[in-house]
Design a protein around this motif. Sequence first.
Motif, PDB file in Angstrom:
ATOM      1  N   ALA A 145       1.112  -1.235  -0.139  1.00 32.64           N
ATOM      2  CA  ALA A 145      -0.009   0.062  -0.160  1.00 32.64           C
ATOM      3  C   ALA A 145       1.023   0.845  -0.379  1.00 32.64           C
ATOM      4  O   ALA A 145       1.953   0.908   0.138  1.00 32.64           O
ATOM      5  CB  ALA A 145      -0.995  -0.338   1.036  1.00 32.64           C
ATOM      6  N   LYS A 146       0.391   2.201   0.090  1.00 36.71           N
ATOM      7  CA  LYS A 146       1.125   3.478  -0.246  1.00 36.71           C
ATOM      8  C   LYS A 146       0.858   4.637   0.937  1.00 36.71           C
ATOM      9  O   LYS A 146      -0.487   5.031   1.556  1.00 36.71           O
ATOM     10  CB  LYS A 146       0.230   4.653  -0.807  1.00 36.71           C
ATOM     11  N   ASN A 147       1.780   5.078   1.938  1.00 39.52           N
ATOM     12  CA  ASN A 147       1.430   6.366   3.000  1.00 39.52           C
ATOM     13  C   ASN A 147       0.883   7.181   2.856  1.00 39.52           C
ATOM     14  O   ASN A 147       1.920   7.736   1.863  1.00 39.52           O
ATOM     15  CB  ASN A 147       3.369   5.763   4.132  1.00 39.52           C
ATOM     16  N   GLN A 148       0.154   7.491   3.194  1.00 35.07           N
ATOM     17  CA  GLN A 148      -0.931   9.147   2.338  1.00 35.07           C
ATOM     18  C   GLN A 148       0.176   9.858   3.424  1.00 35.07           C
ATOM     19  O   GLN A 148       0.056  10.649   3.288  1.00 35.07           O
ATOM     20  CB  GLN A 148      -2.622   9.111   2.307  1.00 35.07           C
ATOM     21  N   GLY A 149       1.081   9.475   4.635  1.00 35.12           N
ATOM     22  CA  GLY A 149       1.389  10.215   5.518  1.00 35.12           C
ATOM     23  C   GLY A 149       0.465  11.868   6.205  1.00 35.12           C
ATOM     24  O   GLY A 149       0.560  12.765   6.880  1.00 35.12           O
ATOM     25  N   PHE A 150      -0.731  10.633   6.589  1.00 33.85           N
ATOM     26  CA  PHE A 150      -1.870  11.563   7.238  1.00 33.85           C
ATOM     27  C   PHE A 150      -0.687  11.330   8.584  1.00 33.85           C
ATOM     28  O   PHE A 150      -0.137  10.112   9.208  1.00 33.85           O
ATOM     29  CB  PHE A 150      -3.042  11.015   7.604  1.00 33.85           C
ATOM     30  N   ILE A 151      -1.060  11.957  10.286  1.00 31.80           N
ATOM     31  CA  ILE A 151      -1.026  12.247  11.458  1.00 31.80           C
ATOM     32  C   ILE A 151      -2.284  11.836  12.129  1.00 31.80           C
ATOM     33  O   ILE A 151      -3.159  13.315  11.552  1.00 31.80           O
ATOM     34  CB  ILE A 151      -0.305  13.228  11.711  1.00 31.80           C
ATOM     35  N   ARG A 152      -2.552  11.171  12.588  1.00 30.76           N
ATOM     36  CA  ARG A 152      -3.735  10.535  13.341  1.00 30.76           C
ATOM     37  C   ARG A 152      -4.315  11.739  14.708  1.00 30.76           C
ATOM     38  O   ARG A 152      -2.492  11.837  15.477  1.00 30.76           O
ATOM     39  CB  ARG A 152      -4.229   9.053  13.719  1.00 30.76           C
ATOM     40  N   TYR A 153      -4.933  12.366  15.385  1.00 25.40           N
ATOM     41  CA  TYR A 153      -5.166  12.462  16.336  1.00 25.40           C
ATOM     42  C   TYR A 153      -6.343  12.260  17.003  1.00 25.40           C
ATOM     43  O   TYR A 153      -7.492  12.122  16.466  1.00 25.40           O
ATOM     44  CB  TYR A 153      -5.630  14.604  16.386  1.00 25.40           C
ATOM     45  N   ASP A 154      -6.148  11.700  18.354  1.00 20.41           N
ATOM     46  CA  ASP A 154      -7.622  11.487  19.223  1.00 20.41           C
ATOM     47  C   ASP A 154      -8.438  12.715  20.127  1.00 20.41           C
ATOM     48  O   ASP A 154      -7.276  13.092  21.143  1.00 20.41           O
ATOM     49  CB  ASP A 154      -7.458   9.952  19.367  1.00 20.41           C
ATOM     50  N   HIS A 155      -9.559  13.321  19.706  1.00 25.60           N
ATOM     51  CA  HIS A 155     -10.111  13.901  20.792  1.00 25.60           C
ATOM     52  C   HIS A 155     -10.699  13.738  22.156  1.00 25.60           C
ATOM     53  O   HIS A 155     -11.001  12.672  21.496  1.00 25.60           O
ATOM     54  CB  HIS A 155     -11.270  14.437  20.669  1.00 25.60           C
ATOM     55  N   PRO A 156      -9.872  13.645  23.549  1.00 23.31           N
ATOM     56  CA  PRO A 156     -10.364  13.129  24.762  1.00 23.31           C
ATOM     57  C   PRO A 156     -11.963  12.796  24.576  1.00 23.31           C
ATOM     58  O   PRO A 156     -12.977  14.365  23.944  1.00 23.31           O
ATOM     59  CB  PRO A 156      -9.721  14.042  25.910  1.00 23.31           C
ATOM     60  N   MET A 157     -12.766  11.756  25.078  1.00 19.58           N
ATOM     61  CA  MET A 157     -13.709  11.806  24.522  1.00 19.58           C
ATOM     62  C   MET A 157     -14.411  12.049  26.382  1.00 19.58           C
ATOM     63  O   MET A 157     -16.151  11.734  26.435  1.00 19.58           O
ATOM     64  CB  MET A 157     -14.379  10.364  24.502  1.00 19.58           C
ATOM     65  N   THR A 158     -13.917  12.466  27.080  1.00 15.88           N
ATOM     66  CA  THR A 158     -14.411  12.921  28.446  1.00 15.88           C
ATOM     67  C   THR A 158     -14.501  14.373  28.840  1.00 15.88           C
ATOM     68  O   THR A 158     -13.123  14.917  28.339  1.00 15.88           O
ATOM     69  CB  THR A 158     -13.671  11.888  30.033  1.00 15.88           C
ATOM     70  N   PRO A 159     -15.382  14.564  29.351  1.00 16.23           N
ATOM     71  CA  PRO A 159     -15.419  16.208  29.949  1.00 16.23           C
ATOM     72  C   PRO A 159     -14.650  16.700  30.572  1.00 16.23           C
ATOM     73  O   PRO A 159     -14.091  15.812  31.416  1.00 16.23           O
ATOM     74  CB  PRO A 159     -16.593  16.208  30.266  1.00 16.23           C
ATOM     75  N   PRO A 160     -13.783  17.759  29.662  1.00 20.24           N
ATOM     76  CA  PRO A 160     -13.170  18.453  30.822  1.00 20.24           C
ATOM     77  C   PRO A 160     -13.739  18.744  32.265  1.00 20.24           C
ATOM     78  O   PRO A 160     -15.060  18.657  32.625  1.00 20.24           O
ATOM     79  CB  PRO A 160     -12.964  19.829  30.385  1.00 20.24           C
ATOM     80  N   THR A 161     -12.475  18.601  33.232  1.00 16.74           N
ATOM     81  CA  THR A 161     -12.740  18.657  34.569  1.00 16.74           C
ATOM     82  C   THR A 161     -12.543  20.016  35.262  1.00 16.74           C
ATOM     83  O   THR A 161     -11.612  20.824  34.782  1.00 16.74           O
ATOM     84  CB  THR A 161     -12.165  17.796  35.256  1.00 16.74           C
TER      85      THR A 161
END
Length: 161
Positions: A145-161
């Motif tokens: 396959a071809k690496n498309q160069g994306f970087i993944r980010y995960d937003h926290p799914m818990t409410p901020p305290t």
Amino acid sequence: HPAQLRLGELGDADRAGWEPLARGYKLFYKTEVDAAGYDEAWRRLRQGGDLLGLGAWLPAAADAPDAPGERLVGIAHAVWQTSVWAPTVLYLQDLFVAPDARGHGVAAALIELLAQRARAAGAARYYWLTQDHNARARALYDRVAKNQGFIRYDHPMTPPT
């Protein structure tokens, strides 16, 4: 891939062989799942719909006379998706091969089986993610396959305290 390798959908009888592989996958990515989580994942995989659960089986070892006729040595979990730009996309979520079966084309065979499914469904894209430190898998992925160069980010799914 090995000539004796059988590929196909996971069936109800594969539950016992599937869990050690699923646990190995989760351990590799340092993700804890309790017993109920594995039960729920198996239930979702078996209900079908947008989820695909595929397996790779090899004949049981000749030195294990009590073993069944074949052994599940690889799993692939994939999700059919839609996108704003395409009605059908296939995402390979999990891919894992038993350590003693690695290096013999099992992962490549599962990737290709999913590629065949994606092509047959008219998917616009078939893709997956891996961590940058997963060198062994990336060597395979770079070949198929071809690496498309994306970087993944995960937003926290818990409410901020």
